[in-house]
Design a protein around this motif. Structure first.
Motif, PDB file in Angstrom:
ATOM      1  N   GLY A  35      -0.312  -3.227 -17.700  1.00  0.00           N
ATOM      2  CA  GLY A  35       0.895  -3.633 -17.667  1.00  0.00           C
ATOM      3  C   GLY A  35       1.426  -4.595 -16.497  1.00  0.00           C
ATOM      4  N   VAL A  36       0.735  -4.459 -15.256  1.00  0.00           N
ATOM      5  CA  VAL A  36       0.788  -5.213 -14.294  1.00  0.00           C
ATOM      6  C   VAL A  36       0.325  -6.793 -14.410  1.00  0.00           C
ATOM      7  N   ALA A  37      -0.920  -6.761 -15.390  1.00  0.00           N
ATOM      8  CA  ALA A  37      -1.668  -8.004 -15.416  1.00  0.00           C
ATOM      9  C   ALA A  37      -1.028  -8.623 -16.660  1.00  0.00           C
ATOM     10  N   ALA A  38      -0.529  -8.135 -17.392  1.00  0.00           N
ATOM     11  CA  ALA A  38       0.285  -8.848 -18.464  1.00  0.00           C
ATOM     12  C   ALA A  38       1.707  -9.440 -18.055  1.00  0.00           C
ATOM     13  N   SER A  39       2.336  -9.083 -16.981  1.00  0.00           N
ATOM     14  CA  SER A  39       3.487  -9.553 -16.339  1.00  0.00           C
ATOM     15  C   SER A  39       3.148 -10.913 -16.235  1.00  0.00           C
ATOM     16  N   GLU A  40       4.488 -11.979 -16.378  1.00  0.00           N
ATOM     17  CA  GLU A  40       4.448 -13.196 -16.097  1.00  0.00           C
ATOM     18  C   GLU A  40       4.708 -13.434 -14.256  1.00  0.00           C
ATOM     19  N   TYR A  41       5.115 -12.800 -14.007  1.00  0.00           N
ATOM     20  CA  TYR A  41       5.859 -12.566 -12.505  1.00  0.00           C
ATOM     21  C   TYR A  41       5.123 -11.739 -11.774  1.00  0.00           C
ATOM     22  N   PRO A  42       4.972 -11.967 -10.368  1.00  0.00           N
ATOM     23  CA  PRO A  42       4.428 -10.797  -9.315  1.00  0.00           C
ATOM     24  C   PRO A  42       4.876  -9.576  -9.532  1.00  0.00           C
ATOM     25  N   ALA A  43       4.192  -8.594  -9.617  1.00  0.00           N
ATOM     26  CA  ALA A  43       4.425  -7.177  -9.922  1.00  0.00           C
ATOM     27  C   ALA A  43       3.508  -6.205  -9.032  1.00  0.00           C
ATOM     28  N   THR A  44       4.039  -4.995  -8.884  1.00  0.00           N
ATOM     29  CA  THR A  44       3.197  -3.950  -8.330  1.00  0.00           C
ATOM     30  C   THR A  44       3.468  -2.697  -8.966  1.00  0.00           C
ATOM     31  N   ALA A  45       2.473  -1.828  -9.083  1.00  0.00           N
ATOM     32  CA  ALA A  45       2.608  -0.310  -9.671  1.00  0.00           C
ATOM     33  C   ALA A  45       1.520   0.444  -8.843  1.00  0.00           C
ATOM     34  N   GLU A  46       1.986   1.616  -9.177  1.00  0.00           N
ATOM     35  CA  GLU A  46       0.927   2.670  -8.548  1.00  0.00           C
ATOM     36  C   GLU A  46       0.986   3.748  -9.573  1.00  0.00           C
ATOM     37  N   HIS A  47      -0.247   4.341  -9.604  1.00  0.00           N
ATOM     38  CA  HIS A  47      -0.680   5.452 -10.432  1.00  0.00           C
ATOM     39  C   HIS A  47      -1.434   6.590  -9.707  1.00  0.00           C
ATOM     40  N   PRO A  48      -0.659   7.821  -9.856  1.00  0.00           N
ATOM     41  CA  PRO A  48      -1.421   8.935  -9.260  1.00  0.00           C
ATOM     42  C   PRO A  48      -2.809   9.155  -9.982  1.00  0.00           C
ATOM     43  N   LEU A  49      -3.817   9.669  -9.178  1.00  0.00           N
ATOM     44  CA  LEU A  49      -5.030   9.549  -9.696  1.00  0.00           C
ATOM     45  C   LEU A  49      -5.250  11.298  -9.474  1.00  0.00           C
ATOM     46  N   ALA A  50      -5.856  12.061 -10.728  1.00  0.00           N
ATOM     47  CA  ALA A  50      -6.450  13.235 -10.710  1.00  0.00           C
ATOM     48  C   ALA A  50      -7.669  13.190 -10.817  1.00  0.00           C
ATOM     49  N   ALA A  51      -8.558  12.385  -9.764  1.00  0.00           N
ATOM     50  CA  ALA A  51      -9.909  12.564  -9.821  1.00  0.00           C
ATOM     51  C   ALA A  51     -10.366  12.636  -8.387  1.00  0.00           C
ATOM     52  N   GLU A  52     -11.885  12.711  -8.449  1.00  0.00           N
ATOM     53  CA  GLU A  52     -12.274  12.643  -7.227  1.00  0.00           C
ATOM     54  C   GLU A  52     -13.045  11.429  -6.778  1.00  0.00           C
ATOM     55  N   ALA A  53     -13.355  10.513  -7.857  1.00  0.00           N
ATOM     56  CA  ALA A  53     -13.854   9.288  -7.321  1.00  0.00           C
ATOM     57  C   ALA A  53     -13.532   8.248  -8.546  1.00  0.00           C
TER      58      ALA A  53
ATOM     59  N   THR B  31     -14.545   7.218  -3.246  1.00  0.00           N
ATOM     60  CA  THR B  31     -13.596   8.755  -3.048  1.00  0.00           C
ATOM     61  C   THR B  31     -12.274   8.195  -3.231  1.00  0.00           C
ATOM     62  N   VAL B  32     -11.438   9.033  -3.967  1.00  0.00           N
ATOM     63  CA  VAL B  32     -10.196   8.787  -4.291  1.00  0.00           C
ATOM     64  C   VAL B  32      -9.400   9.875  -3.359  1.00  0.00           C
ATOM     65  N   ASP B  33      -8.389   9.338  -2.453  1.00  0.00           N
ATOM     66  CA  ASP B  33      -7.482  10.332  -1.524  1.00  0.00           C
ATOM     67  C   ASP B  33      -6.133   9.555  -1.742  1.00  0.00           C
ATOM     68  N   ARG B  34      -5.865   8.962  -2.784  1.00  0.00           N
ATOM     69  CA  ARG B  34      -4.254   8.665  -2.754  1.00  0.00           C
ATOM     70  C   ARG B  34      -4.330   7.796  -4.245  1.00  0.00           C
ATOM     71  N   THR B  35      -3.129   7.452  -4.491  1.00  0.00           N
ATOM     72  CA  THR B  35      -3.116   6.774  -5.900  1.00  0.00           C
ATOM     73  C   THR B  35      -3.587   5.343  -5.918  1.00  0.00           C
ATOM     74  N   LEU B  36      -3.737   4.998  -7.175  1.00  0.00           N
ATOM     75  CA  LEU B  36      -4.445   3.598  -7.379  1.00  0.00           C
ATOM     76  C   LEU B  36      -3.051   2.634  -7.328  1.00  0.00           C
ATOM     77  N   VAL B  37      -3.327   1.572  -6.761  1.00  0.00           N
ATOM     78  CA  VAL B  37      -2.451   0.351  -6.479  1.00  0.00           C
ATOM     79  C   VAL B  37      -2.898  -0.827  -7.119  1.00  0.00           C
ATOM     80  N   VAL B  38      -1.963  -1.441  -7.829  1.00  0.00           N
ATOM     81  CA  VAL B  38      -2.310  -2.682  -8.766  1.00  0.00           C
ATOM     82  C   VAL B  38      -1.186  -3.583  -8.324  1.00  0.00           C
ATOM     83  N   ARG B  39      -1.487  -4.706  -7.955  1.00  0.00           N
ATOM     84  CA  ARG B  39      -0.541  -5.876  -7.606  1.00  0.00           C
ATOM     85  C   ARG B  39      -1.033  -7.216  -8.265  1.00  0.00           C
ATOM     86  N   ARG B  40      -0.120  -7.700  -8.782  1.00  0.00           N
ATOM     87  CA  ARG B  40      -0.460  -9.274  -9.398  1.00  0.00           C
ATOM     88  C   ARG B  40       0.230 -10.209  -8.220  1.00  0.00           C
TER      89      ARG B  40
END
Length: 156
Positions: free
Chosen positions: A46-64, A134-143
Motif C-alpha cells: 500500500g505504501v509502495a504503490a503510493s505516488e506520494y511520500p507515505a508512512t504506515a505502521e503494522h503491528p506484528l504478532a511475531a517473535e522474529a 527479533t520483533v519488539d514493536r510494529t513494522l514501519v514502512v515509509r516511502r
C-alpha cells in the motif's frame, strides 16, 4: 452379546491408553496462530504503490522478522509464514543505520550528506543478505524520495 464386560481389566487399560494418546495430541497444538505475513505485505504494498511520500505502521504478532527486497518472513511459536511484495523491490532497513533515521521521519537531506550517499545506502541495503531480527514493536514502512532516488523503506 459380543461386548466386553466393563469389569474386565483390558477395557480399562484400553481406555487409559486412548486417554493418554488424546491428551498427547491436544498438548501438541500451538497456543498461538501463525503470523499474518500476507497482511504485513499488503501494508508494505500500500505504501509502495503510493505516488506520494507515505508512512504506515503494522503491528506484528511475531517473535522474529526477515525482510528482503522482494519478500518477508514472520516467525513465532506456531510456525513461519512468508509473503511476497507486489510492488517491489523495497529497501530493508537495518537497526542503527542512517536509513533507520529516515524510516522514522528524518528527511533524507538531513540524514545524508548528498543524494549520492543516500542512493548508495539504498543500493547497499537491498543487496545485503536478509537476516532474522527479533520483533519488539510494529513494522514501519515509509516511502521516501530525494531527487530522482525514491525508495520504500521497511523496518521493525
Amino acid at each position: 452379546m459380543f461386548d466386553a464386560p466393563v469389569e474386565t481389566w483390558y477395557t480399562w487399560l484400553g481406555l487409559a491408553v486412548a486417554s493418554v494418546a488424546m491428551l498427547g495430541a491436544a498438548t501438541t497444538f500451538p497456543a498461538t496462530a501463525t503470523p499474518d505475513a500476507a497482511g504485513v505485505a499488503d501494508t508494505v504494498d500500500g505504501v509502495a504503490a503510493s505516488e506520494y511520500p507515505a508512512t504506515a505502521e503494522h503491528p506484528l504478532a511475531a517473535e522474529a522478522i526477515r525482510v528482503g527486497p522482494h519478500r518477508l518472513s514472520l516467525r513465532n511459536d506456531a510456525g513461519t509464514t512468508h509473503a511476497s511484495f507486489v510492488f517491489g523491490p523495497v529497501t530493508p532497513v537495518a537497526p542503527g543505520s542512517r536509513l533507520e533515521t529516515v524510516l522514522h521521519g528524518v528527511p533524507p537531506g538531513e540524514a545524508f550528506d548528498s543524494r549520492r550517499a543516500f542512493t548508495q545506502a539504498l543500493i547497499e541495503a537491498r543487496t545485503e543478505e536478509s537476516t532474522w531480527q527479533t520483533v519488539d514493536r510494529t513494522l514501519v514502512v515509509r516511502r521516501a524520495e530525494w531527487g530522482e532516488s525514491d525508495a520504500t523503506l521497511v523496518g521493525a
